[in-house]
Design an enzyme around this catalytic site. Structure first.
Site, PDB file in Angstrom:
ATOM      1  N   THR A   1      28.628  -7.526  34.086  1.00 50.04           N
ATOM      2  CA  THR A   1      28.524  -6.310  33.272  1.00 50.04           C
ATOM      3  C   THR A   1      28.626  -6.684  31.797  1.00 50.04           C
ATOM      4  OG1 THR A   1      29.483  -5.039  35.045  1.00 50.04           O
ATOM      5  CG2 THR A   1      29.537  -4.016  32.861  1.00 50.04           C
TER       6      THR A   1
ATOM      7  N   GLY B   1      29.205 -18.865  21.864  1.00 53.02           N
ATOM      8  CA  GLY B   1      28.217 -19.886  21.508  1.00 53.02           C
ATOM      9  C   GLY B   1      28.218 -21.021  22.526  1.00 53.02           C
ATOM     10  N   THR B   2      29.393 -21.363  23.015  1.00 56.85           N
ATOM     11  CA  THR B   2      29.511 -22.452  23.993  1.00 56.85           C
ATOM     12  C   THR B   2      28.727 -22.130  25.267  1.00 56.85           C
ATOM     13  OG1 THR B   2      31.665 -23.062  23.101  1.00 56.85           O
ATOM     14  CG2 THR B   2      31.190 -23.781  25.348  1.00 56.85           C
TER      15      THR B   2
ATOM     16  N   GLY C   1      29.206 -14.843  17.731  1.00 60.41           N
ATOM     17  CA  GLY C   1      29.585 -13.675  16.943  1.00 60.41           C
ATOM     18  C   GLY C   1      30.768 -13.892  16.016  1.00 60.41           C
TER      19      GLY C   1
ATOM     20  N   CYS D   1      38.159 -27.340  16.785  1.00 65.12           N
ATOM     21  CA  CYS D   1      38.024 -27.562  18.228  1.00 65.12           C
ATOM     22  C   CYS D   1      38.528 -28.935  18.621  1.00 65.12           C
ATOM     23  CB  CYS D   1      36.559 -27.429  18.648  1.00 65.12           C
ATOM     24  SG  CYS D   1      35.917 -25.799  18.334  1.00 65.12           S
TER      25      CYS D   1
ATOM     26  N   ASN E   1      29.396 -28.238  11.378  1.00 69.70           N
ATOM     27  CA  ASN E   1      30.603 -27.448  11.163  1.00 69.70           C
ATOM     28  C   ASN E   1      31.705 -28.208  10.435  1.00 69.70           C
ATOM     29  OD1 ASN E   1      30.381 -28.840  13.764  1.00 69.70           O
ATOM     30  ND2 ASN E   1      32.449 -28.122  14.165  1.00 69.70           N
TER      31      ASN E   1
ATOM     32  N   GLN F   1      26.696 -22.369  13.076  1.00 65.15           N
ATOM     33  CA  GLN F   1      27.190 -22.404  11.692  1.00 65.15           C
ATOM     34  C   GLN F   1      26.116 -22.036  10.670  1.00 65.15           C
ATOM     35  OE1 GLN F   1      30.286 -22.740  10.675  1.00 65.15           O
ATOM     36  NE2 GLN F   1      31.274 -23.381  12.578  1.00 65.15           N
TER      37      GLN F   1
HETATM   38  N1  PLP Z   1      28.698 -24.898  17.773  1.00 63.32           N
HETATM   39  C1  PLP Z   1      29.249 -25.029  16.568  1.00 63.32           C
HETATM   40  C2  PLP Z   1      28.510 -25.797  15.498  1.00 63.32           C
HETATM   41  C3  PLP Z   1      30.485 -24.441  16.296  1.00 63.32           C
HETATM   42  O1  PLP Z   1      31.042 -24.591  15.082  1.00 63.32           O
HETATM   43  C4  PLP Z   1      31.145 -23.722  17.324  1.00 63.32           C
HETATM   44  C5  PLP Z   1      32.496 -23.147  17.098  1.00 63.32           C
HETATM   45  O2  PLP Z   1      33.341 -23.725  16.470  1.00 63.32           O
HETATM   46  C6  PLP Z   1      30.505 -23.599  18.569  1.00 63.32           C
HETATM   47  C7  PLP Z   1      29.278 -24.200  18.752  1.00 63.32           C
HETATM   48  C8  PLP Z   1      31.134 -22.844  19.698  1.00 63.32           C
HETATM   49  O3  PLP Z   1      31.040 -21.449  19.534  1.00 63.32           O
HETATM   50  P1  PLP Z   1      32.039 -20.475  20.336  1.00 63.32           P
HETATM   51  O4  PLP Z   1      33.374 -20.623  19.693  1.00 63.32           O
HETATM   52  O5  PLP Z   1      31.462 -19.116  20.190  1.00 63.32           O
HETATM   53  O6  PLP Z   1      32.022 -20.926  21.755  1.00 63.32           O
END
Ligand code: PLP
Length: 376
Positions: free
Chosen positions: A236, A69-70, A199, A322, A148, A178
């Site tokens: 890849t 996601g990041t 994912g 995080c 989150n 989320q």
């Molecule tokens: N955005 C939100 C709201 C999240 O809760 C998170 C993960 O905690 C992320 C982004 C980041 O996702 P990823 O862990 O797949 O990088």
């Protein structure tokens, strides 16, 4: 073991794990290869893309797989800001995930001006606040769908309407990490141009995400190379993870309504137990979804309480996973007093949880808070 930290990450679904394993050991071709195994791999990739697109309410061509996601969020924000000849103003909120906040800060270092919309004490941000913040030179609005840490929803539908009207050239990015598989994702209804998802929050392995890029929107990729993912994300393809993500999207999509109802019932059970046994505890904010509850136990430091719960094999989080060791920027932005900030726990539920998990949490909390507050 009682795992109540599903907003941090969740277990991989057995069907998704089995598929990933098969792709790793048997169907391990490279989707770019032109022989039979490559074509088979390419088929697996496109099946996953279709399944992911179905859950995101878009076409498969609008999905780009990323490593998380990041990465999807970094690509969206940097890509939207660096379009040539546009304005230099970004709007975001003070309650975003670090993936957004730190990318926006990088854009600030590149000369962009940033407006941070502040939440009220319930954790909400209003459409009026956005209306007042949009400027003719706004290039990007980036905000989350579901928070989150406190489980509030942002009014993305209203946000999208306002942005389209007041700054039609600006792009709208939503971090839906989320929200995915919990509530329906509606890119068209929300006027969204870019949507990030991940994912590992929905039963796929860690290390896979996706970015929805609306048809007709052109942004530069973050990673260049062999031109995979139609040039948007070279390298890849992580086919085992991608296949597992597709499978998780399919399963969680099919079960979304029943899963929501199950989590809602569990959350009601949790709230009843909290009110009955800890009438002095406070739920932070006014959450909109049942998956996340942020609760302060004044007088009990969250880190210490966390350790007591851990001894009972009950796993929750203090604030966001995080933001280890740091006071939550979300609760701070909601201007909660220090006693609440220091004693906040995030409890996040999944459909796999049971009442027995909640009972174990409440029992462990009773022991922990009694010890920490020095009450008999
Ligand atoms: N955005 C939100 C709201 C999240 O809760 C998170 C993960 O905690 C992320 C982004 C980041 O996702 P990823 O862990 O797949 O990088």
């Amino acid at each position: 073991m009682h795992y109540l930290d599903h907003a941090a990450t969740t277990a991989v679904l057995p069907e998704a794990a089995a598929l990933a394993c098969r792709v790793m050991t048997e169907q391990f071709g490279n989707p770019s290869s032109v022989h039979k195994m490559g074509i088979e791999a390419s088929g697996i990739l496109e099946t996953a893309r279709r399944r992911t697109a179905a859950l995101l309410g878009c076409t498969p061509a609008e999905i780009t797989f990323t490593s998380c996601g990041t990465e999807a969020t970094n690509t969206a924000i940097a890509g939207a800001c660096r379009r040539r000849g546009r304005g230099r103003h970004i709007i975001t909120t003070a309650i975003e995930h670090a993936a957004t906040l730190n990318t926006v800060r990088r854009m600030e270092q590149e000369g962009f001006a940033v407006t941070y919309l502040e939440p009220d004490s319930s954790g909400h941000i209003s459409a009026e606040q956005l209306r007042a913040a949009v400027r003719p030179d706004t290039v990007l609005l980036t905000c989350m769908l579901a928070n989150n840490e406190v489980g509030t929803l942002l009014p993305v539908k209203e946000f999208g309407k306002i942005l389209r009207k007041k700054a039609p050239e600006a792009l709208f990015h939503i971090d839906a990490v989320q929200g995915l598989a919990r509530i329906p994702i509606r890119p068209k209804q929300w006027n969204a141009d870019l949507i990030s998802v991940s994912g590992h929050k929905i039963g796929a392995p860690k290390g896979i995400g996706a970015l929805y890029i609306r048809k007709g929107v052109h942004i530069a990729p973050l990673i260049v190379g062999g031109g995979q993912e139609r040039g948007m994300r070279s390298g890849t393809e992580a086919l085992p993870n991608i296949a597992a993500f597709g499978e998780a999207c399919r399963l969680r999509g099919e079960q979304m309504e029943e899963n929501y109802a199950a989590v809602e019932a569990l959350c009601a059970y949790l709230e009843e137990g909290l009110a009955e046994r800890f009438p002095w505890a406070v739920v932070n904010g006014a959450p909109d979804i049942p998956h996340v509850r942020n609760v302060s136990f004044p007088g009990c430091k969250s880190e210490v309480l966390l350790r007591v719960l851990e001894m009972h094999e009950v796993y929750v989080s203090s604030g966001s996973a995080c933001a280890r060791g740091h006071a939550s920027h979300v609760l701070a932005a909601m201007k909660l007093d220090p006693a609440r900030l220091d004693s906040a726990l995030r409890i996040s539920l999944a459909p796999s949880n049971t009442k027995a998990d909640i009972d174990a949490l409440l029992d462990a909390l009773e022991e922990g808070t009694r010890r920490l507050r020095g009450t008999p």
